[in-house]
Design an enzyme around this catalytic site. Structure first.
Site, PDB file in Angstrom:
ATOM      1  N   VAL A  33       0.851  -1.195   0.000  1.00 27.61           N
ATOM      2  CA  VAL A  33       0.000   0.000   0.000  1.00 27.61           C
ATOM      3  C   VAL A  33       0.887   1.245   0.000  1.00 27.61           C
ATOM      4  CG1 VAL A  33      -1.746   1.286   1.301  1.00 27.61           C
ATOM      5  CG2 VAL A  33      -1.806  -1.200   1.261  1.00 27.61           C
ATOM      6  N   CYS A 114      -4.831 -10.035   2.782  1.00 30.44           N
ATOM      7  CA  CYS A 114      -4.792  -8.805   3.593  1.00 30.44           C
ATOM      8  C   CYS A 114      -5.570  -9.016   4.889  1.00 30.44           C
ATOM      9  CB  CYS A 114      -5.388  -7.632   2.814  1.00 30.44           C
ATOM     10  SG  CYS A 114      -5.413  -6.100   3.798  1.00 30.44           S
ATOM     11  N   ASN A 214       6.544 -15.986   1.005  1.00 38.23           N
ATOM     12  CA  ASN A 214       6.509 -14.594   1.445  1.00 38.23           C
ATOM     13  C   ASN A 214       6.481 -14.548   2.974  1.00 38.23           C
ATOM     14  OD1 ASN A 214       3.904 -12.218   1.811  1.00 38.23           O
ATOM     15  ND2 ASN A 214       5.987 -11.661   1.278  1.00 38.23           N
TER      16      ASN A 214
END
Length: 315
Positions: A33, A114, A214
Site C-alpha cells: 500500500v 490482507c 513470502n
C-alpha cells in the site's frame, strides 16, 4: 493512468510464467500500500528484481471510476513484467477489472491475504481463504473471459491453523487454472510471530504449479535460506526491499548509488513529497545515526531533502 499507459500499447507484454520456467528462483517485489508504485518499481528493477506487483486496488472502484483508474494505476514501457493486484469478492467485477488492465499489464493477482479489519469487514482479503469455492469461481471466470493465454491470474494467501484447509484451497485454485500462488506463511491472526516456512513447503509439495514464499525476508541470504526451507519457485519481499531496494542485487545495505537512483527516478516521475521522503527514510534507516535521523526525518520539502543529501552524502 492515461498518459503513461498510452505508450505501453507499443511495448511488448511479457509472459510472467517464463520466469518460473527459467530454472532460477524468481525475485519479486510485493504489493505494498502506497509504496510499490511505478517509481519504486522502476528502482527495484534496476537492482535485479524480476517481477513487480502494484499496490492492492479495489476492483469495484477501478471498474466504476475513471478517476480511480487514473489515480491508482500508472505504468510505462519498462515496467514489465507487471502484476496488478486486486481486492475483489465477485467474479464478474474481477473479470471486468482484468479486462480493463489486460492490455497494460502481464497478469492480475487476487488478494486473499490482507488481514486488515476494513478489508475483512468488506469481504476482501484474508477472509477469502475461508471461501475456496468463491476463489475457484473467480479464477475460473478470469481464465474463461481473458483471451490472452499468456495473461496470468495468481492469488496471494495466508494459511489456516489447520493446514489441510489451505492445501484444499490451493488445489481448488489450481484446478480452476491459477498460474501460481503466493503464500504468506502466517495465519490471519498472526502479525509478528515466526513465519511457518514448513507450511509453505507442504503446500509446495501438494501442488504442481509454482509457489512463491513470502514473509520476513530481509536480505538475499534470507531469500536463499527460505528457498531451501520451502523449495518455493519464487521469493516475494516487502519491507526488506523498502529498507534496501538493492537487496536482490546482493547489497547488504542500501548503496549510495541506489539513493542517487531513487532521487533521479522520483524527481523524473513527479513523486509526491511524502512518498519520496518516506522511501528515503526507509532506505537510510541502517546507514544513518540516531542524530541524523532526527534531522532528516522532519525535513518538510523536496529542496530541503536534496540539500541535506548533497551536504551530507554528496548525492
Amino acid at each position: 493512468m492515461t498518459g503513461d499507459i498510452r505508450e505501453t500499447k507499443e511495448c511488448q507484454l511479457k509472459d510472467p510464467m517464463d520466469l518460473f520456467h527459467s530454472g532460477q528462483v524468481v525475485k519479486i517485489c510485493a504489493p505494498m500500500v502506497r509504496y510499490s508504485k511505478l517509481a519504486f518499481r522502476t528502482l527495484v528493477r534496476k537492482y535485479n528484481c524480476d517481477l513487480c506487483y502494484t499496490p492492492m486496488i479495489v476492483a469495484a472502484d477501478f471498474v466504476r471510476s475513471a478517476k480511480a483508474r487514473d489515480s491508482e494505476f500508472t505504468t510505462n514501457k519498462g515496467d514489465h513484467p507487471l502484476i496488478v493486484q486486486f481486492a475483489a469478492k465477485e467474479a464478474q467485477i474481477l473479470c471486468d477489472a482484468a479486462r480493463i488492465i489486460c492490455p497494460f499489464a502481464d497478469g492480475i493477482d487476487l488478494n486473499c491475504g490482507c488481514p486488515q479489519r476494513w478489508a475483512i469487514s468488506e469481504g476482501y482479503g484474508a477472509c477469502l481463504i475461508n471461501k475456496p469455492e468463491l476463489v475457484k469461481d473467480m479464477v475460473r471466470h478470469v481464465r474463461s473471459q481473458i483471451d490472452n493465454p499468456k495473461f496470468s491470474i495468481s492469488i496471494k494467501i495466508r494459511i489456516h491453523e489447520d493446514l489441510k484447509r489451505t492445501v484444499d484451497l490451493c488445489q481448488k485454485a489450481e484446478a480452476a487454472g491459477v498460474s501460481w500462488i503466493t503464500v504468506h506463511g502466517r495465519s490471519i491472526e498472526e502479525r509478528h510471530q515466526p513465519v511457518h516456512y514448513d507450511a509453505i513447503k507442504i503446500i509446495k509439495q501438494s501442488l504442481s504449479i509454482p509457489i512463491v514464499a513470502n514473509g520476513d525476508i530481509k536480505t538475499l541470504k534470507d531469500a536463499e535460506n527460505v528457498h531451501h526451507l520451502t523449495e518455493a519457485d519464487g521469493i516475494m519481499v516487502a519491507r526488506g526491499l523498502l529498507a534496501n531496494p538493492a537487496m536482490f542485487a546482493g547489497y547488504e545495505e542500501t548503496p549510495f548509488q541506489c539513493i542517487q537512483d531513487w532521487v533521479d527516478i522520483a524527481l523524473e516521475h513527479g513523486t509526491p513529497f511524502t512518498c519520496f521522503h518516506h522511501h528515503l527514510m526507509y532506505m537510510m534507516e541502517r546507514i544513518t545515526s540516531k542524530q541524523e535521523k532526527k534531522v532528516f526525518n522532519v525535513l518538510s520539502s523536496t529542496s530541503a531533502v536534496l540539500d541535506y543529501l548533497n551536504d551530507h552524502y554528496g548525492v
